[in-house]
Design an enzyme around this catalytic site. Structure first.
Site, PDB file in Angstrom:
ATOM      1  CE  LYS A   1      35.592  -5.251  34.185  1.00 12.15           C
ATOM      2  NZ  LYS A   1      34.949  -3.754  34.253  1.00 12.15           N
TER       3      LYS A   1
ATOM      4  CE1 TYR B   1      31.175  -6.620  30.266  1.00  8.98           C
ATOM      5  CE2 TYR B   1      33.505  -7.179  29.563  1.00  8.98           C
ATOM      6  CZ  TYR B   1      32.496  -6.561  30.647  1.00  8.98           C
ATOM      7  OH  TYR B   1      33.206  -6.419  31.682  1.00  8.98           O
TER       8      TYR B   1
ATOM      9  CG  ASN C   1      35.751  -0.840  36.261  1.00 11.33           C
ATOM     10  OD1 ASN C   1      35.477  -2.010  35.223  1.00 11.33           O
ATOM     11  ND2 ASN C   1      33.635  -1.195  35.907  1.00 11.33           N
TER      12      ASN C   1
ATOM     13  CG  HIS D   1      32.817  -9.145  35.051  1.00 12.87           C
ATOM     14  ND1 HIS D   1      31.634  -8.177  34.469  1.00 12.87           N
ATOM     15  CD2 HIS D   1      32.172 -10.332  35.567  1.00 12.87           C
ATOM     16  CE1 HIS D   1      30.346  -9.099  34.497  1.00 12.87           C
ATOM     17  NE2 HIS D   1      30.603 -10.536  35.041  1.00 12.87           N
TER      18      HIS D   1
ATOM     19  CD  GLU E   1      28.499 -13.036  33.738  1.00 10.38           C
ATOM     20  OE1 GLU E   1      28.021 -11.982  33.521  1.00 10.38           O
ATOM     21  OE2 GLU E   1      29.032 -12.746  34.795  1.00 10.38           O
TER      22      GLU E   1
HETATM   23  P1  IDP Z   1      28.978  -3.250  35.067  1.00  9.68           P
HETATM   24  O1  IDP Z   1      30.966  -3.527  35.086  1.00  9.68           O
HETATM   25  O2  IDP Z   1      29.447  -3.039  36.300  1.00  9.68           O
HETATM   26  O3  IDP Z   1      28.328  -4.633  35.295  1.00  9.68           O
HETATM   27  P2  IDP Z   1      28.366  -2.234  32.716  1.00  9.68           P
HETATM   28  O4  IDP Z   1      26.931  -1.859  32.434  1.00  9.68           O
HETATM   29  O5  IDP Z   1      27.830  -4.005  32.974  1.00  9.68           O
HETATM   30  O6  IDP Z   1      28.905  -2.753  34.213  1.00  9.68           O
HETATM   31  O7  IDP Z   1      29.744  -2.365  31.903  1.00  9.68           O
HETATM   32  C1  IDP Z   1      30.643  -3.576  31.791  1.00  9.68           C
HETATM   33  C2  IDP Z   1      32.149  -2.607  31.172  1.00  9.68           C
HETATM   34  O8  IDP Z   1      31.683  -2.363  30.297  1.00  9.68           O
HETATM   35  C3  IDP Z   1      31.872  -1.610  33.243  1.00  9.68           C
HETATM   36  O9  IDP Z   1      32.401  -2.196  33.974  1.00  9.68           O
HETATM   37  C4  IDP Z   1      33.052  -1.298  32.335  1.00  9.68           C
HETATM   38  O10 IDP Z   1      34.745  -1.328  32.107  1.00  9.68           O
HETATM   39  C5  IDP Z   1      32.871  -0.637  30.731  1.00  9.68           C
HETATM   40  N1  IDP Z   1      32.007   0.315  30.429  1.00  9.68           N
HETATM   41  C6  IDP Z   1      30.812   0.674  31.282  1.00  9.68           C
HETATM   42  N2  IDP Z   1      30.384   1.686  30.697  1.00  9.68           N
HETATM   43  C7  IDP Z   1      31.174   2.107  30.008  1.00  9.68           C
HETATM   44  C8  IDP Z   1      31.118   3.763  29.302  1.00  9.68           C
HETATM   45  O11 IDP Z   1      30.416   4.504  29.514  1.00  9.68           O
HETATM   46  N3  IDP Z   1      32.796   4.268  28.855  1.00  9.68           N
HETATM   47  C9  IDP Z   1      34.112   3.141  29.076  1.00  9.68           C
HETATM   48  N4  IDP Z   1      33.368   1.839  29.241  1.00  9.68           N
HETATM   49  C10 IDP Z   1      32.311   1.605  30.314  1.00  9.68           C
HETATM   50 MG    MG Z   2      27.975  -5.912  33.512  1.00  8.86          MG
END
Ligand code: IDP
Ligand code: MG
Length: 148
Positions: free
Chosen positions: A9, A49, A112, A115, A126
């Site tokens: 990212k 997303y 974080n 992805h 994807e």
């Molecule tokens: P993943 O990346 O581990 O698959 P997902 O639930 O698919 O997790 O969420 C996609 C991305 O959205 C996460 O990696 C993170 O960057 C963001 N995200 C998920 N939950 C939150 C939240 O509660 N607050 C802010 N950003 C979030």
């Molecule tokens: Mg995800």
């Protein structure tokens, strides 16, 4: 052989973590079959997303993900999807185990750094979304030293 879509990212790119993340996938034994640095449009990112569009953090997520270049990659290998997710660690860095990419390298969920596809089905979608031009097929000379 299974393929997964892994993306560094904008924060991972800005923090100079491309090499560290690529190194972990290479060292594991996975094969890099596509890679590019690209600055996604809002529409492209919203499509990626789309399953999260009802979440309250969606707008912030799209702003974050379009704030700079991402490093888009496809990695190939046995169990690449599930193992790739384990290597990334839990979505919430506070819950990611030490030794995982998120567990070692970041602090907040909204930053974080990486992805990874969550299923073979999402991986295929994807990969098609990010690499409509196709991937690079090649034979690795280390194959016989990684697979029995
Ligand atoms: P993943 O990346 O581990 O698959 P997902 O639930 O698919 O997790 O969420 C996609 C991305 O959205 C996460 O990696 C993170 O960057 C963001 N995200 C998920 N939950 C939150 C939240 O509660 N607050 C802010 N950003 C979030
Ligand atoms: Mg995800």
């Amino acid at each position: 052989m299974e393929r997964t879509y892994i993306m560094i990212k904008p924060d991972g790119v800005q923090r100079g973590l491309i090499g560290e993340i690529v190194k972990r996938f290479e060292s594991k034994g996975f094969k890099l079959v596509a890679m590019k640095l690209t600055k996604p449009s809002k529409e492209h990112m919203e499509e990626h997303y789309v399953d999260l569009k009802e979440k309250k953090f969606f707008a912030g997520l799209i702003e974050y993900m379009t704030s700079g270049p991402v490093c888009a990659m496809v990695w190939e290998g046995k169990g690449a999807v599930v193992t790739g997710r384990k290597m990334l660690g839990a979505t919430m860095p506070s819950e990611s185990d030490p030794g995982t990419i998120r567990g070692d390298l970041c602090i907040e969920v909204g930053r974080n750094i990486c992805h990874g596809s969550d299923s073979v089905d999402s991986a295929n979608k994807e990969i098609a979304h990010w690499f409509p031009e196709g991937i690079c097929e090649w034979e690795s000379c280390s194959k016989a030293w990684i697979y029995e």
